[in-house]
Design a protein around this motif. Structure first.
Motif, PDB file in Angstrom:
ATOM      1  N   HIS A  60       0.829  -1.204   0.000  1.00 47.64           N
ATOM      2  CA  HIS A  60       0.000   0.000   0.000  1.00 47.64           C
ATOM      3  C   HIS A  60       0.864   1.254   0.000  1.00 47.64           C
ATOM      4  CE1 HIS A  60      -3.465  -2.580   0.893  1.00 47.64           C
ATOM      5  NE2 HIS A  60      -2.667  -3.203   1.748  1.00 47.64           N
ATOM      6  N   VAL A  61       0.215   2.389   0.150  1.00 42.33           N
ATOM      7  CA  VAL A  61       0.892   3.687   0.149  1.00 42.33           C
ATOM      8  C   VAL A  61       2.058   3.677   1.146  1.00 42.33           C
ATOM      9  CG1 VAL A  61       0.614   6.145   0.683  1.00 42.33           C
ATOM     10  CG2 VAL A  61      -1.159   4.940  -0.605  1.00 42.33           C
ATOM     11  N   GLY A  62       3.216   4.126   0.672  1.00 47.34           N
ATOM     12  CA  GLY A  62       4.421   4.190   1.493  1.00 47.34           C
ATOM     13  C   GLY A  62       5.295   2.960   1.389  1.00 47.34           C
ATOM     14  N   ASP A  63       4.718   1.845   0.924  1.00 49.22           N
ATOM     15  CA  ASP A  63       5.522   0.629   0.786  1.00 49.22           C
ATOM     16  C   ASP A  63       6.452   0.746  -0.422  1.00 49.22           C
ATOM     17  OD1 ASP A  63       4.466  -0.723   3.000  1.00 49.22           O
ATOM     18  OD2 ASP A  63       2.806  -1.546   1.833  1.00 49.22           O
ATOM     19  N   VAL A  64       7.515  -0.045  -0.373  1.00 46.03           N
ATOM     20  CA  VAL A  64       8.544  -0.045  -1.406  1.00 46.03           C
ATOM     21  C   VAL A  64       8.631  -1.438  -2.003  1.00 46.03           C
ATOM     22  CG1 VAL A  64      11.038   0.198  -1.792  1.00 46.03           C
ATOM     23  CG2 VAL A  64       9.870   1.736  -0.223  1.00 46.03           C
ATOM     24  N   PHE A  65       8.870  -1.496  -3.307  1.00 46.28           N
ATOM     25  CA  PHE A  65       9.191  -2.780  -3.939  1.00 46.28           C
ATOM     26  C   PHE A  65      10.275  -2.540  -4.987  1.00 46.28           C
ATOM     27  CE2 PHE A  65       5.623  -1.062  -6.313  1.00 46.28           C
ATOM     28  CZ  PHE A  65       5.959  -1.267  -7.641  1.00 46.28           C
ATOM     29  N   GLY A  66      10.971  -3.615  -5.340  1.00 44.20           N
ATOM     30  CA  GLY A  66      12.057  -3.518  -6.302  1.00 44.20           C
ATOM     31  C   GLY A  66      13.406  -3.240  -5.667  1.00 44.20           C
ATOM     32  N   GLU A  67      13.432  -3.111  -4.341  1.00 42.24           N
ATOM     33  CA  GLU A  67      14.671  -2.748  -3.660  1.00 42.24           C
ATOM     34  C   GLU A  67      15.712  -3.857  -3.719  1.00 42.24           C
ATOM     35  OE1 GLU A  67      12.417  -5.181  -0.957  1.00 42.24           O
ATOM     36  OE2 GLU A  67      11.818  -3.463  -2.166  1.00 42.24           O
ATOM     37  N   MET A  68      15.265  -5.110  -3.813  1.00 41.97           N
ATOM     38  CA  MET A  68      16.235  -6.209  -3.826  1.00 41.97           C
ATOM     39  C   MET A  68      17.156  -6.099  -5.043  1.00 41.97           C
ATOM     40  SD  MET A  68      13.810  -9.319  -2.435  1.00 41.97           S
ATOM     41  CE  MET A  68      14.804 -10.576  -3.163  1.00 41.97           C
ATOM     42  N   GLU A  69      16.599  -5.748  -6.188  1.00 44.63           N
ATOM     43  CA  GLU A  69      17.403  -5.651  -7.403  1.00 44.63           C
ATOM     44  C   GLU A  69      18.408  -4.503  -7.320  1.00 44.63           C
ATOM     45  OE1 GLU A  69      14.128  -8.142  -7.917  1.00 44.63           O
ATOM     46  OE2 GLU A  69      14.075  -6.043  -7.364  1.00 44.63           O
ATOM     47  N   LEU A  70      18.070  -3.463  -6.558  1.00 45.38           N
ATOM     48  CA  LEU A  70      19.019  -2.367  -6.356  1.00 45.38           C
ATOM     49  C   LEU A  70      20.217  -2.830  -5.546  1.00 45.38           C
ATOM     50  CD1 LEU A  70      17.596   0.047  -7.632  1.00 45.38           C
ATOM     51  CD2 LEU A  70      17.714   1.167  -5.436  1.00 45.38           C
ATOM     52  N   LEU A  71      19.975  -3.724  -4.608  1.00 41.50           N
ATOM     53  CA  LEU A  71      21.041  -4.167  -3.710  1.00 41.50           C
ATOM     54  C   LEU A  71      21.840  -5.343  -4.259  1.00 41.50           C
ATOM     55  CD1 LEU A  71      19.095  -3.855  -0.357  1.00 41.50           C
ATOM     56  CD2 LEU A  71      20.779  -2.264  -1.301  1.00 41.50           C
ATOM     57  N   ASP A  72      21.147  -6.313  -4.857  1.00 36.56           N
ATOM     58  CA  ASP A  72      21.886  -7.507  -5.282  1.00 36.56           C
ATOM     59  C   ASP A  72      22.069  -7.626  -6.796  1.00 36.56           C
ATOM     60  OD1 ASP A  72      19.442  -8.469  -6.264  1.00 36.56           O
ATOM     61  OD2 ASP A  72      19.199  -9.968  -4.698  1.00 36.56           O
TER      62      ASP A  72
END
Length: 160
Positions: free
Chosen positions: A78-90
């Motif tokens: 929902h609002v405020g949640d983040v996705f796609g962060e794993m690809e930024l890190l690994d």
């Protein structure tokens, strides 16, 4: 348009000061998706994370032992949640598919833009990465709880 104040109220940018946010805001890409749109697909290359500004999405994961077209919902964000962060890190391929459940507005931040923050403001970069680590830790704890619940559930035996 989403404001810097809105982002500062979200976990990813919590603690980031106004001056740093003023430098980060131009890096953020405004994106919109219609209900049903696939925002990212499992297995594709990805280089951006997304912050949901309005709407909600479902996260779908294919079962490697089943038909690749069949996916299970593993989360609703929902609002405020983040996705796609794993690809930024690994820097690996997308680990799940994310689909809009309703019209969604999001802000995207690419790996290259995160690197620009690193080059220009190391303390803010460190804070954002720590916030990402906290979010991943929260998710891992949730998965641990689910695993324990699954492992402790009574099993039906096929032996007669």
């Amino acid at each position: 348009m989403t404001t810097a104040r809105f982002l500062q109220e979200q976990p990813l940018f919590g603690g980031v000061d106004d001056q740093a946010m003023a430098a980060i805001m131009p890096l953020m890409r405004e994106l919109t998706f219609a209900a049903g749109d696939v925002i990212v697909s499992e297995g594709e290359e990805g280089d951006s994370l997304f912050v949901i500004c309005s709407g909600s999405v479902e996260v779908l994961k294919a079962d490697p032992e089943q038909d690749a077209q069949v996916a299970q919902r593993i989360a609703v964000l929902h609002v405020g949640d983040v996705f796609g962060e794993m690809e930024l890190l690994d820097t690996q391929h997308r680990s799940a598919t994310v689909r809009a459940l309703e019209p969604v507005a999001a802000l995207g931040l690419s790996n290259g833009d995160l690197f620009r923050i690193y080059e220009s403001d190391l303390p803010t970069f460190a804070l954002i990465v720590m916030n990402l680590a906290r979010e991943l830790s929260r998710r891992l704890r949730s998965i641990d709880d689910l695993a324990v619940h699954y492992m402790s559930a009574p099993r039906r035996s096929n032996i007669q």
